[in-house]
Design a protein around this motif. Structure first.
Motif, mmCIF file in Angstrom:
data_model
loop_
_atom_site.group_PDB
_atom_site.id
_atom_site.type_symbol
_atom_site.label_atom_id
_atom_site.label_comp_id
_atom_site.label_asym_id
_atom_site.label_seq_id
_atom_site.Cartn_x
_atom_site.Cartn_y
_atom_site.Cartn_z
ATOM 1 N N GLN A 39 0.845 -1.185 0.000
ATOM 2 C CA GLN A 39 0.000 0.000 0.000
ATOM 3 C C GLN A 39 0.882 1.238 0.000
ATOM 4 O O GLN A 39 1.648 1.461 0.941
ATOM 5 N N ALA A 40 0.771 2.002 -1.062
ATOM 6 C CA ALA A 40 1.495 3.259 -1.177
ATOM 7 C C ALA A 40 0.633 4.378 -0.605
ATOM 8 O O ALA A 40 -0.589 4.261 -0.534
ATOM 9 N N PRO A 41 1.259 5.477 -0.208
ATOM 10 C CA PRO A 41 0.496 6.601 0.361
ATOM 11 C C PRO A 41 -0.597 7.075 -0.594
ATOM 12 O O PRO A 41 -0.342 7.306 -1.774
ATOM 13 N N GLY A 42 -1.808 7.195 -0.078
ATOM 14 C CA GLY A 42 -2.920 7.686 -0.877
ATOM 15 C C GLY A 42 -3.502 6.689 -1.845
ATOM 16 O O GLY A 42 -4.379 7.035 -2.643
ATOM 17 N N LYS A 43 -3.018 5.444 -1.801
ATOM 18 C CA LYS A 43 -3.506 4.423 -2.731
ATOM 19 C C LYS A 43 -4.092 3.250 -1.969
ATOM 20 O O LYS A 43 -3.838 3.057 -0.790
ATOM 21 N N GLN A 44 -4.888 2.449 -2.696
ATOM 22 C CA GLN A 44 -5.459 1.252 -2.086
ATOM 23 C C GLN A 44 -4.408 0.159 -1.979
ATOM 24 O O GLN A 44 -3.446 0.116 -2.750
ATOM 25 N N ARG A 45 -4.624 -0.731 -1.040
ATOM 26 C CA ARG A 45 -3.741 -1.885 -0.902
ATOM 27 C C ARG A 45 -3.929 -2.787 -2.120
ATOM 28 O O ARG A 45 -5.053 -3.035 -2.556
ATOM 29 N N GLU A 46 -2.810 -3.250 -2.676
ATOM 30 C CA GLU A 46 -2.880 -4.081 -3.874
ATOM 31 C C GLU A 46 -2.094 -5.369 -3.695
ATOM 32 O O GLU A 46 -1.086 -5.411 -2.987
ATOM 33 N N LEU A 47 -2.574 -6.393 -4.380
ATOM 34 C CA LEU A 47 -1.919 -7.689 -4.334
ATOM 35 C C LEU A 47 -0.633 -7.643 -5.158
ATOM 36 O O LEU A 47 -0.624 -7.149 -6.279
ATOM 37 N N VAL A 48 0.435 -8.190 -4.588
ATOM 38 C CA VAL A 48 1.723 -8.243 -5.271
ATOM 39 C C VAL A 48 2.013 -9.648 -5.776
ATOM 40 O O VAL A 48 2.344 -9.841 -6.953
ATOM 41 N N ALA A 49 1.910 -10.624 -4.900
ATOM 42 C CA ALA A 49 2.230 -12.002 -5.283
ATOM 43 C C ALA A 49 1.614 -12.971 -4.285
ATOM 44 O O ALA A 49 1.403 -12.610 -3.125
ATOM 45 N N THR A 50 1.327 -14.194 -4.760
ATOM 46 C CA THR A 50 0.806 -15.237 -3.885
ATOM 47 C C THR A 50 1.508 -16.548 -4.170
ATOM 48 O O THR A 50 2.055 -16.757 -5.270
ATOM 49 N N ILE A 51 1.495 -17.433 -3.178
ATOM 50 C CA ILE A 51 2.029 -18.776 -3.345
ATOM 51 C C ILE A 51 1.150 -19.736 -2.557
ATOM 52 O O ILE A 51 0.819 -19.464 -1.400
ATOM 53 N N THR A 52 0.757 -20.840 -3.194
ATOM 54 C CA THR A 52 -0.087 -21.813 -2.515
ATOM 55 C C THR A 52 0.775 -22.848 -1.795
ATOM 56 O O THR A 52 1.998 -22.884 -1.944
ATOM 57 N N ASN A 53 0.097 -23.703 -1.038
ATOM 58 C CA ASN A 53 0.816 -24.772 -0.337
ATOM 59 C C ASN A 53 1.481 -25.733 -1.325
ATOM 60 O O ASN A 53 2.451 -26.405 -0.973
#
Length: 114
Positions: A39-53
């Motif tokens: 989450q950058a200042p003034g911006k919405q939280r955004e997905l960067v990366a995911t990893i499953t089991n």
């Protein structure tokens, strides 16, 4: 309950690298996937990366080819290797776990600036 603790943030010059870590503890058997948001200042939280089991990964288009998510099951830790960092990568980075509930870490600041 699951506890997530991030580390590894800091100040880096454009083009540099950082590795973030997210250590999980508690009822980690319930976690099916882990990920990183920012989450950058003034911006919405955004997905960067995911990893499953099972090790399947997914990346935001803005970081694909520069960031790598990985996990060390023996250490109950997920990593985010960030290369070729840009000023627009500056944000607070949060670790998230999906399981019986959604779990968040406290965040770690990443600042990319010369």
């Amino acid at each position: 309950q699951v506890q997530l603790v991030e580390s590894g943030g800091g100040l880096v010059q454009p083009g540099g690298s950082l590795r973030l870590s997210c250590a999980a503890s508690g009822s980690i058997f319930s976690i099916t996937a882990m990920g990183w948001y920012r989450q950058a200042p003034g911006k919405q939280r955004e997905l960067v990366a995911t990893i499953t089991n099972r090790g399947s990964t997914n990346y935001a288009s803005s970081v694909k080819g520069r960031f790598t998510i990985s996990r060390d099951n023996a250490k109950n830790t997920v990593y985010l290797q960030m290369n070729s960092l840009k000023p627009e990568d500056t944000a607070v980075y949060y670790c998230k776990g999906w399981g019986t509930g959604d779990y968040w870490g406290q965040g770690t600041q990443v600042t990319v600036s010369s």
